[in-house]
Design a protein around this motif. Structure first.
Motif, PDB file in Angstrom:
ATOM      1  N   ASN A  67       0.893  -1.368   0.297  1.00 47.24           N
ATOM      2  CA  ASN A  67       0.096  -0.212   0.361  1.00 47.24           C
ATOM      3  C   ASN A  67       0.475   1.612   0.197  1.00 47.24           C
ATOM      4  O   ASN A  67       0.284   2.429   0.110  1.00 47.24           O
ATOM      5  CB  ASN A  67      -1.327   0.194   1.606  1.00 47.24           C
ATOM      6  N   GLN A  68       2.082   0.915  -0.276  1.00 49.10           N
ATOM      7  CA  GLN A  68       3.116   2.183  -0.564  1.00 49.10           C
ATOM      8  C   GLN A  68       3.662   2.021  -1.346  1.00 49.10           C
ATOM      9  O   GLN A  68       4.738   0.491  -1.678  1.00 49.10           O
ATOM     10  CB  GLN A  68       3.199   2.892   1.147  1.00 49.10           C
ATOM     11  N   PRO A  69       4.735   2.922  -1.726  1.00 51.50           N
ATOM     12  CA  PRO A  69       6.158   2.581  -2.586  1.00 51.50           C
ATOM     13  C   PRO A  69       7.073   2.172  -2.488  1.00 51.50           C
ATOM     14  O   PRO A  69       7.837   1.382  -3.566  1.00 51.50           O
ATOM     15  CB  PRO A  69       5.845   3.771  -3.868  1.00 51.50           C
ATOM     16  N   GLU A  70       7.589   2.992  -1.031  1.00 52.69           N
ATOM     17  CA  GLU A  70       8.547   2.016  -0.967  1.00 52.69           C
ATOM     18  C   GLU A  70       8.582   1.700   0.731  1.00 52.69           C
ATOM     19  O   GLU A  70       9.449   2.078   1.608  1.00 52.69           O
ATOM     20  CB  GLU A  70       9.393   3.704  -0.342  1.00 52.69           C
ATOM     21  N   GLY A  71       8.004   0.930   1.068  1.00 56.14           N
ATOM     22  CA  GLY A  71       7.879   0.368   2.002  1.00 56.14           C
ATOM     23  C   GLY A  71       8.142  -1.591   2.670  1.00 56.14           C
ATOM     24  O   GLY A  71       8.102  -2.457   3.264  1.00 56.14           O
ATOM     25  N   PHE A  72       7.658  -2.010   1.219  1.00 54.91           N
ATOM     26  CA  PHE A  72       7.955  -3.338   0.909  1.00 54.91           C
ATOM     27  C   PHE A  72       9.432  -4.090  -0.018  1.00 54.91           C
ATOM     28  O   PHE A  72       9.130  -4.168  -1.252  1.00 54.91           O
ATOM     29  CB  PHE A  72       6.257  -3.843   0.870  1.00 54.91           C
ATOM     30  N   PRO A  73      10.461  -4.020   0.034  1.00 55.72           N
ATOM     31  CA  PRO A  73      11.685  -4.673  -0.895  1.00 55.72           C
ATOM     32  C   PRO A  73      11.429  -5.575  -0.846  1.00 55.72           C
ATOM     33  O   PRO A  73      11.544  -6.723   0.362  1.00 55.72           O
ATOM     34  CB  PRO A  73      13.195  -4.024   0.194  1.00 55.72           C
ATOM     35  N   CYS A  74      11.595  -5.973  -1.592  1.00 57.93           N
ATOM     36  CA  CYS A  74      11.026  -7.496  -2.626  1.00 57.93           C
ATOM     37  C   CYS A  74      12.684  -8.291  -1.991  1.00 57.93           C
ATOM     38  O   CYS A  74      13.865  -7.638  -2.912  1.00 57.93           O
ATOM     39  CB  CYS A  74      11.235  -8.278  -3.584  1.00 57.93           C
ATOM     40  N   ALA A  81      19.823   0.263  -7.301  1.00 58.40           N
ATOM     41  CA  ALA A  81      19.233   1.327  -7.215  1.00 58.40           C
ATOM     42  C   ALA A  81      18.717   2.107  -6.296  1.00 58.40           C
ATOM     43  O   ALA A  81      18.392   2.803  -5.484  1.00 58.40           O
ATOM     44  CB  ALA A  81      18.898   1.819  -8.279  1.00 58.40           C
ATOM     45  N   ASP A  82      17.752   0.840  -6.023  1.00 59.13           N
ATOM     46  CA  ASP A  82      16.184   1.169  -5.106  1.00 59.13           C
ATOM     47  C   ASP A  82      16.596   1.374  -3.323  1.00 59.13           C
ATOM     48  O   ASP A  82      16.156   2.014  -2.766  1.00 59.13           O
ATOM     49  CB  ASP A  82      15.514   0.221  -4.798  1.00 59.13           C
ATOM     50  N   PHE A  83      18.208   0.971  -2.855  1.00 62.12           N
ATOM     51  CA  PHE A  83      18.097   0.426  -1.633  1.00 62.12           C
ATOM     52  C   PHE A  83      19.456   1.701  -1.583  1.00 62.12           C
ATOM     53  O   PHE A  83      20.639   1.256  -0.725  1.00 62.12           O
ATOM     54  CB  PHE A  83      18.478  -0.843  -1.057  1.00 62.12           C
ATOM     55  N   ARG A  84      19.724   2.623  -2.168  1.00 59.14           N
ATOM     56  CA  ARG A  84      20.946   3.097  -1.778  1.00 59.14           C
ATOM     57  C   ARG A  84      21.177   4.129  -0.517  1.00 59.14           C
ATOM     58  O   ARG A  84      21.308   4.539  -0.068  1.00 59.14           O
ATOM     59  CB  ARG A  84      21.053   4.165  -2.764  1.00 59.14           C
ATOM     60  N   LYS A  85      19.412   4.752   0.057  1.00 57.77           N
ATOM     61  CA  LYS A  85      19.033   5.018   1.116  1.00 57.77           C
ATOM     62  C   LYS A  85      18.368   4.597   2.561  1.00 57.77           C
ATOM     63  O   LYS A  85      18.141   3.812   2.148  1.00 57.77           O
ATOM     64  CB  LYS A  85      18.448   6.346   0.698  1.00 57.77           C
ATOM     65  N   HIS A  86      18.845   5.335   3.651  1.00 61.26           N
ATOM     66  CA  HIS A  86      18.272   4.498   4.930  1.00 61.26           C
ATOM     67  C   HIS A  86      18.268   3.126   4.899  1.00 61.26           C
ATOM     68  O   HIS A  86      17.594   2.210   4.990  1.00 61.26           O
ATOM     69  CB  HIS A  86      16.383   4.488   4.265  1.00 61.26           C
ATOM     70  N   ARG A  87      19.801   2.801   4.635  1.00 62.03           N
ATOM     71  CA  ARG A  87      19.850   1.467   4.891  1.00 62.03           C
ATOM     72  C   ARG A  87      21.568   1.917   5.926  1.00 62.03           C
ATOM     73  O   ARG A  87      22.212   2.926   6.210  1.00 62.03           O
ATOM     74  CB  ARG A  87      20.892   1.022   3.772  1.00 62.03           C
TER      75      ARG A  87
END
Ligand SMILES: [Zn+2]
Length: 155
Positions: A36-43, A94-100
């Motif tokens: 239900n949100q674009p950046e909350g569910f990393p596969c 590319a999707d996980f370059r931040k908040h890690r």
């Protein structure tokens, strides 16, 4: 950005497939959720954000196997239906370059370092962690919830 020093390690396809089978059996520790949100569910298999409307399985994964002090099992997502395992393993996703946060572990799976990715690019942090000869592997996790995202090994 390609590199010659590290290799991205996405979740094994067998693990994703086993989770999908367990979810179909309605195992109580394998929940199926609609994103239900674009950046909350990393596969963890295709290493992309699952997109709103897609379905994912939430299940526990032992990112550090039992039997050592830093043994750890925690919740991760994979797409409910088959997805392509991330294969550009010489490139940081590319999707996980931040908040890690990047955690370094030694050969006996003890955590020996950890670096929060703020505005820093991940590649120099990985290079610095791998400069330590004790570093055997790195785990990338979400900075806020601590959930395992993917692994990094020496190339
Ligand atoms: Zn996926």
């Amino acid at each position: 950005m390609k590199n010659a020093t590290f290799r991205i390690v996405p979740l094994a396809t067998e693990v994703a497939e086993a989770a999908r089978a367990r979810a179909r059996e309605r195992a109580p520790d394998h929940a199926i959720l609609t994103v239900n949100q674009p950046e909350g569910f990393p596969c963890r298999h295709c290493l992309r954000w699952a997109q709103p409307g897609e379905r994912v399985i939430l299940f526990p994964h032992a990112s550090i196997p039992a039997g050592r002090p830093y043994a750890e099992s925690g919740p991760i997502f994979v797409h409910e239906t088959a997805c392509d395992r991330y294969d550009r393993t010489e490139e940081y996703p590319a999707d996980f370059r931040k908040h890690r946060v990047l955690r370094a572990y030694n050969a006996t799976s003890d955590m020996i370092d950890a670096v929060l990715l703020g505005e820093t690019e991940p590649e120099p942090v990985i290079a610095r962690l791998l400069d330590n000869p004790e570093t055997k592997f790195i785990q990338v996790r979400s900075a806020d919830r601590g959930c395992y995202t993917f692994g990094i090994e020496r190339a």
